[in-house]
Design a protein around this motif. Sequence first.
Motif, PDB file in Angstrom:
ATOM      1  N   THR A 162      -5.591  -9.584  -0.197  1.00  0.00           N
ATOM      2  CA  THR A 162      -6.672  -8.612  -0.876  1.00  0.00           C
ATOM      3  C   THR A 162      -7.690  -9.960  -0.172  1.00  0.00           C
ATOM      4  O   THR A 162      -8.721  -9.013  -0.377  1.00  0.00           O
ATOM      5  CB  THR A 162      -6.400  -8.347  -1.300  1.00  0.00           C
ATOM      6  N   HIS A 219       2.425  -2.876   1.740  1.00  0.00           N
ATOM      7  CA  HIS A 219       0.576  -2.013   1.224  1.00  0.00           C
ATOM      8  C   HIS A 219       1.142  -1.359   2.668  1.00  0.00           C
ATOM      9  O   HIS A 219      -0.695  -0.905   3.634  1.00  0.00           O
ATOM     10  CB  HIS A 219       0.184  -3.625   1.926  1.00  0.00           C
ATOM     11  N   VAL A 273       0.004   2.223   4.387  1.00  0.00           N
ATOM     12  CA  VAL A 273       0.010   3.790   3.731  1.00  0.00           C
ATOM     13  C   VAL A 273       0.085   4.279   4.823  1.00  0.00           C
ATOM     14  O   VAL A 273       1.109   5.894   3.957  1.00  0.00           O
ATOM     15  CB  VAL A 273      -1.783   3.968   3.285  1.00  0.00           C
ATOM     16  N   SER A 306      -3.322  -1.676   2.591  1.00  0.00           N
ATOM     17  CA  SER A 306      -4.391  -1.097   2.167  1.00  0.00           C
ATOM     18  C   SER A 306      -5.697  -0.666   1.671  1.00  0.00           C
ATOM     19  O   SER A 306      -6.569  -0.395   0.971  1.00  0.00           O
ATOM     20  CB  SER A 306      -3.400  -1.191   0.411  1.00  0.00           C
ATOM     21  N   TRP A 349       7.274   1.163  -4.079  1.00  0.00           N
ATOM     22  CA  TRP A 349       5.976   0.529  -4.901  1.00  0.00           C
ATOM     23  C   TRP A 349       4.953   0.145  -6.482  1.00  0.00           C
ATOM     24  O   TRP A 349       4.219  -0.527  -6.381  1.00  0.00           O
ATOM     25  CB  TRP A 349       4.805   1.915  -4.412  1.00  0.00           C
TER      26      TRP A 349
END
Length: 247
Positions: free
Chosen positions: A162, A196, A198, A208, A232
């Motif tokens: 990230t 991660h 989605v 994500s 999650w």
Amino acid sequence: MISIAVCDDNEITAQEISEKVKQCCPIEAEVSVFYHIKDILFSIHNENKLFDIIFMDIEFDVSSGIEASKQINAWHPDCQIIYITNYTNYFTSVYETSHIYYILKKDIDTYLSTALKKAIQQIAKINQYYLIIQSKQQHIRIAQSKILYLERIMRTTNIHTTDTIYQTPEKMDSLLERLCPWFCPSHRSYIVNGRHIVNLDRHHAILSNDTSVPVSRTCYESLKKTFARCIWADGMYFTNEEAKGEL
């Protein structure tokens, strides 16, 4: 392989401890020896050397092993410190630091194996949630929760997080063995963090950060199961049964 350091200002004692550690350690280990606190602190801070376990003497001529351990705790909080000393009067003082064991030198043959096993067990617990890689002669610790996916290009594996991208020559299979169960290959060149994902279809996994990662036909079913099992909520992890695919 784990990395172990022995720091004792008595050179003969330091070498003896080093040899005992090599003989007693239940897994493969690289053992380094330091005779001065300033040298081990320099190696950790300036050379970015990450030791998994440090055997630390307490009394040095001009410094304290306890004070040095406080600094090591700050730099590398997961390093397992084992105090090894001739004195019993530090039993209280050592609790100013994070450490895993306290051994009197006269009892080293009795307690060394137990101390090593306890430290290695703690390392294993910690490493569940971090991926430690070697990159450009440095060891880098990456929080697995921040890893989005891994991508193999030629002889380099790019680890996309990230925050940034890390590179290592390590192969995907080797890295996958050290990753948590919510990581799964999506393609022969990709490993994806299921937490991660989605959106998932037979051709792509949307992550994500809106990145689209390819999904191959052979990987789709296992990736779909991993995605379905992911929990999650922050701080939640797979049970052993879920990791084995039994639920």
